[in-house]
Design an enzyme around this catalytic site. Structure first.
Site, PDB file in Angstrom:
ATOM      1  N   LYS A   1      40.266  29.637  46.439  1.00 17.25           N
ATOM      2  CA  LYS A   1      40.831  28.685  47.195  1.00 17.25           C
ATOM      3  C   LYS A   1      41.879  28.910  48.010  1.00 17.25           C
ATOM      4  CE  LYS A   1      42.471  24.069  46.290  1.00 17.25           C
ATOM      5  NZ  LYS A   1      42.682  22.894  45.488  1.00 17.25           N
TER       6      LYS A   1
ATOM      7  N   LYS B   1      51.842  34.038  35.487  1.00 19.85           N
ATOM      8  CA  LYS B   1      51.591  34.677  36.866  1.00 19.85           C
ATOM      9  C   LYS B   1      52.787  35.405  37.346  1.00 19.85           C
ATOM     10  CE  LYS B   1      47.908  31.557  38.687  1.00 19.85           C
ATOM     11  NZ  LYS B   1      47.682  30.749  39.795  1.00 19.85           N
TER      12      LYS B   1
ATOM     13  N   GLU C   1      41.995  22.834  31.380  1.00 20.45           N
ATOM     14  CA  GLU C   1      43.230  23.040  32.496  1.00 20.45           C
ATOM     15  C   GLU C   1      43.504  21.725  32.860  1.00 20.45           C
ATOM     16  OE1 GLU C   1      43.668  26.840  35.255  1.00 20.45           O
ATOM     17  OE2 GLU C   1      42.473  25.315  36.282  1.00 20.45           O
TER      18      GLU C   1
ATOM     19  N   GLY D   1      40.380  23.606  41.758  1.00 24.61           N
ATOM     20  CA  GLY D   1      39.513  24.705  41.728  1.00 24.61           C
ATOM     21  C   GLY D   1      38.429  24.608  40.471  1.00 24.61           C
ATOM     22  N   ARG D   2      38.710  23.852  39.580  1.00 22.17           N
ATOM     23  CA  ARG D   2      37.795  23.609  38.502  1.00 22.17           C
ATOM     24  C   ARG D   2      36.739  22.721  38.782  1.00 22.17           C
ATOM     25  NH1 ARG D   2      42.906  22.577  37.208  1.00 22.17           N
ATOM     26  NH2 ARG D   2      43.286  20.226  36.527  1.00 22.17           N
TER      27      ARG D   2
ATOM     28  N   HIS E   1      24.789  31.264  12.641  1.00 18.43           N
ATOM     29  CA  HIS E   1      24.802  32.433  12.065  1.00 18.43           C
ATOM     30  C   HIS E   1      26.249  33.051  11.998  1.00 18.43           C
ATOM     31  CE1 HIS E   1      20.538  32.365  10.954  1.00 18.43           C
ATOM     32  NE2 HIS E   1      20.597  32.033  12.146  1.00 18.43           N
TER      33      HIS E   1
ATOM     34  N   GLU F   1      44.475  38.544  41.158  1.00 20.73           N
ATOM     35  CA  GLU F   1      43.377  39.111  40.504  1.00 20.73           C
ATOM     36  C   GLU F   1      42.055  39.449  41.395  1.00 20.73           C
ATOM     37  OE1 GLU F   1      44.981  36.484  39.172  1.00 20.73           O
ATOM     38  OE2 GLU F   1      44.964  36.643  36.893  1.00 20.73           O
TER      39      GLU F   1
HETATM   40  O1  F6P Z   1      45.084  30.271  37.415  1.00 21.84           O
HETATM   41  C1  F6P Z   1      44.665  28.947  37.425  1.00 21.84           C
HETATM   42  C2  F6P Z   1      44.017  28.813  39.044  1.00 21.84           C
HETATM   43  O2  F6P Z   1      44.805  28.154  40.010  1.00 21.84           O
HETATM   44  C3  F6P Z   1      42.759  27.712  38.708  1.00 21.84           C
HETATM   45  O3  F6P Z   1      43.033  26.464  38.838  1.00 21.84           O
HETATM   46  C4  F6P Z   1      41.750  28.193  39.715  1.00 21.84           C
HETATM   47  O4  F6P Z   1      40.673  27.975  39.519  1.00 21.84           O
HETATM   48  C5  F6P Z   1      41.999  29.913  39.725  1.00 21.84           C
HETATM   49  O5  F6P Z   1      43.326  29.924  39.626  1.00 21.84           O
HETATM   50  C6  F6P Z   1      41.638  30.562  40.995  1.00 21.84           C
HETATM   51  O6  F6P Z   1      42.419  30.053  42.266  1.00 21.84           O
HETATM   52  P1  F6P Z   1      42.074  30.630  43.729  1.00 21.84           P
HETATM   53  O7  F6P Z   1      40.670  30.032  43.902  1.00 21.84           O
HETATM   54  O8  F6P Z   1      42.840  29.951  44.459  1.00 21.84           O
HETATM   55  O9  F6P Z   1      41.948  32.118  43.677  1.00 21.84           O
END
Ligand code: F6P
Length: 554
Positions: free
Chosen positions: A214, A518, A363, A277-278, A394, A220
């Protein structure tokens, strides 16, 4: 904290509706489900609801008609319906980020008018869906060619959190509907092992990277995307943007950062800041999924979401399934001291479903200040956990059956296996579902000491072999796990989470709690790589950094 907050809303735990529930809880005391069923022979029939294809049995909950009435009164008093309507209207109910919350517009019909900042967002949503469909069809048919002219055989989605969990979960869930001649992989972790294992057996000439972010600033994702680009260019022996243009697309709200990374914005699929995002996998973030299942199936999934959106908006409180599920969670979390909630799908295709719900729920509702910034004096979101049945049976079900904790659970199952599995495996499916029903029964009704004795068990073993029962469950049953049913399920949980956030008076749509880690990671990294001094580093972390450097021979 004052009894009244800035919006003139009373403190939740001082509202008469809350106090009435506390009192009711005391009156119920150690009520047992056996008793509730014995008293009301019609309970199983009365305590069921239907939304779309989803049949909900909530009779195995520690509730009476009075409980449900009081819970609905709490919802009315806390303005759940008003906040719901404000959300659907596009009002900026995400107050800390000053944003509309309009994931529901992503699945609204093309004729709908939904505005954010005075602009109808529906045409833009439809435009992107059409662009996604054209692209997905081209990749699926082989019309979209890689740099060397070969067709794409593998799609690697790179994203994290909402930009990974949704498409990855839905891809697994709908695997039986996917293009079986193509492969789909999902890379999220900044641990290079994730990307390495995803690409090590791939041919770059036949690989498409879908970079989903987003913000397009998430460390990452940008790190993995950068590594993927080097892997591609060195594998193709190509330098430059022409190869990137054929093998990289971006899903983002941030065109500037996408261009900065080197992806042509022609190959960018847009979404908007009013999609959390979620809550985003039915936006452009679903592109990998759309390539996998095809645009038509994707549209069916959106229709499933929309069906539950409409139900949530229009069903009366007594029949409103997301409202009920949200209120049941409040009942256990706030009045029975339940700390967690188990989601146990009896479908291997839903192996990532609970992980997806963890982000959606935790979240959203892992908050400890109310919408006005006052510390809350009541429990908020639960720990959500679980894995598909029967595997969990199990492993940790022992604790569910005989442990000391209150853990409400959702059991989710389907009457028919998906098409692929129909031939020859029907008996296997019956066995799977027999396990689901048996677990719900055992959790609710247990086994009394007398029943154990009647089996001839030695007296000293009776306490060990007794099952207290009284563990509450919802059972959600649908005929088949189709794209539409998946959409219905996800929308159901989205709105359940919404209801709880509304009652708790928290902002379910921000996520400031993930920021600190972060920032600190960026600050600590130079200490690891260069041995740089990090001002203000605590003694424990400094010791760990020193040990890490020693172990790495630095
Ligand atoms: O780490 C949390 C977050 O901000 C989430 O809410 C989001 O889904 C994810 O990181 C990824 O963010 P982006 O889509 O901006 O890379």
């Amino acid at each position: 904290m004052s009894e009244m907050n800035a919006e003139g809303r009373s403190r939740l735990d001082q509202m008469p509706e809350w106090t009435a529930l506390s009192k009711h809880r005391e009156q119920l005391g150690e009520v047992h489900l056996r008793e509730l069923f014995a008293k009301d022979p019609d309970r199983a029939r009365r305590f069921t609801l239907q939304v779309g294809d989803l049949h909900l049995d909530y009779s195995k909950h520690l509730v009476t008609d009075e409980t449900l009435r009081l819970l609905r009164e709490l919802a009315a008093a806390t303005g759940v319906a008003e906040l719901r309507d404000a959300m659907f209207r596009g009002e900026k109910i995400n107050i800390t980020e000053n944003r509309s919350v309009l994931h529901t517009a992503l699945r609204a019909p093309g004729s709908a008018v939904i505005t954010s900042d005075g602009v109808n967002v529906v045409p833009a949503v439809q435009h992107v869906l059409t662009k996604m469909a054209t692209f997905a069809d081209r990749v699926r048919s082989g019309d979209w060619k890689g740099y060397t002219g070969r067709r794409i055989k593998t799609v690697v989605n790179i994203g994290i959190g909402g930009s990974d969990l949704g498409p990855a979960m839905a891809y697994e869930a709908l695997r039986a509907y996917t293009h079986r001649d193509m492969q789909f992989r999902f890379v999220s972790n900044v641990d290079g092992a994730d990307l390495h294992e995803a690409v090590r057996d791939l041919d770059p000439a036949e690989t498409l990277f879908v970079i989903a972010s987003k913000t397009f600033t998430t460390i990452e994702t940008i790190t993995n995307a950068t590594s993927a680009r080097s892997w591609l260019l060195s594998g193709l022996g190509a330098a430059g943007e022409e190869a990137v243009a054929k093998h990289f697309v971006a899903l983002s709200t941030n065109a500037e950062k996408v261009a900065e990374f080197g992806i042509d914005t022609v190959n960018m699929f847009e979404f908007w800041d009013w999609v959390g995002g979620r809550y985003s996998y039915d936006s452009a973030i679903g592109l990998s999924l759309m390539i996998a299942i095809g645009p038509e199936r994707f549209r069916e999934m959106l229709a499933g979401f929309h069906l539950v959106d409409e139900h949530f908006q229009s069903a009366p409180p007594e029949e409103n399934v997301p409202l009920l599920l949200g209120l049941l969670g409040i009942w256990y979390g706030n009045f029975w001291d339940a700390q967690s909630h188990a989601v146990l799908p009896y479908s291997h295709y839903l192996s990532k479903f609970t992980a997806y719900l963890q982000q959606l729920d935790m979240e959203s509702n892992g908050k400890s200040v109310d919408r006005q910034g006052n510390p809350v004096a009541w429990q908020t979101g639960p720990v959500v956990w679980g894995t598909p049945g029967t595997n969990g049976q199990h492993a940790y079900y022992q604790l569910l059956h005989q442990g000391t904790k209150v853990i409400p659970a959702d059991l989710i199952g389907f009457a028919r296996p998906v098409d692929d599995l129909r031939s020859g495996l029907v008996a296997q499916h019956d066995l799977l579902m027999a396990n689901l029903f048996a677990q719900g029964q055992a959790l609710a009704f247990g086994k009394t000491p007398d029943e154990v004795r009647a089996e001839g068990v030695a007296e000293e073993l009776v306490p060990h072999r007794t099952f207290r029962g009284n563990h509450p469950t919802s059972t959600l049953l649908a005929s088949e796990l189709t794209p539409s049913v998946l959409g219905q399920l996800i929308a159901l949980y989205e709105h359940k989470v919404f209801v709880q956030g509304a009652v708790w008076n928290i902002d379910s749509f921000d996520q400031w709690g993930v920021e600190l880690g972060k920032v600190l990671a960026r600050r600590v990294e130079p200490a690891l790589t260069e041995g740089a001094e990090v001002p203000g580093l605590d003694a424990s972390t400094a010791g760990l950094v020193a040990k890490y450097r020693e172990l790495r021979g630095r």
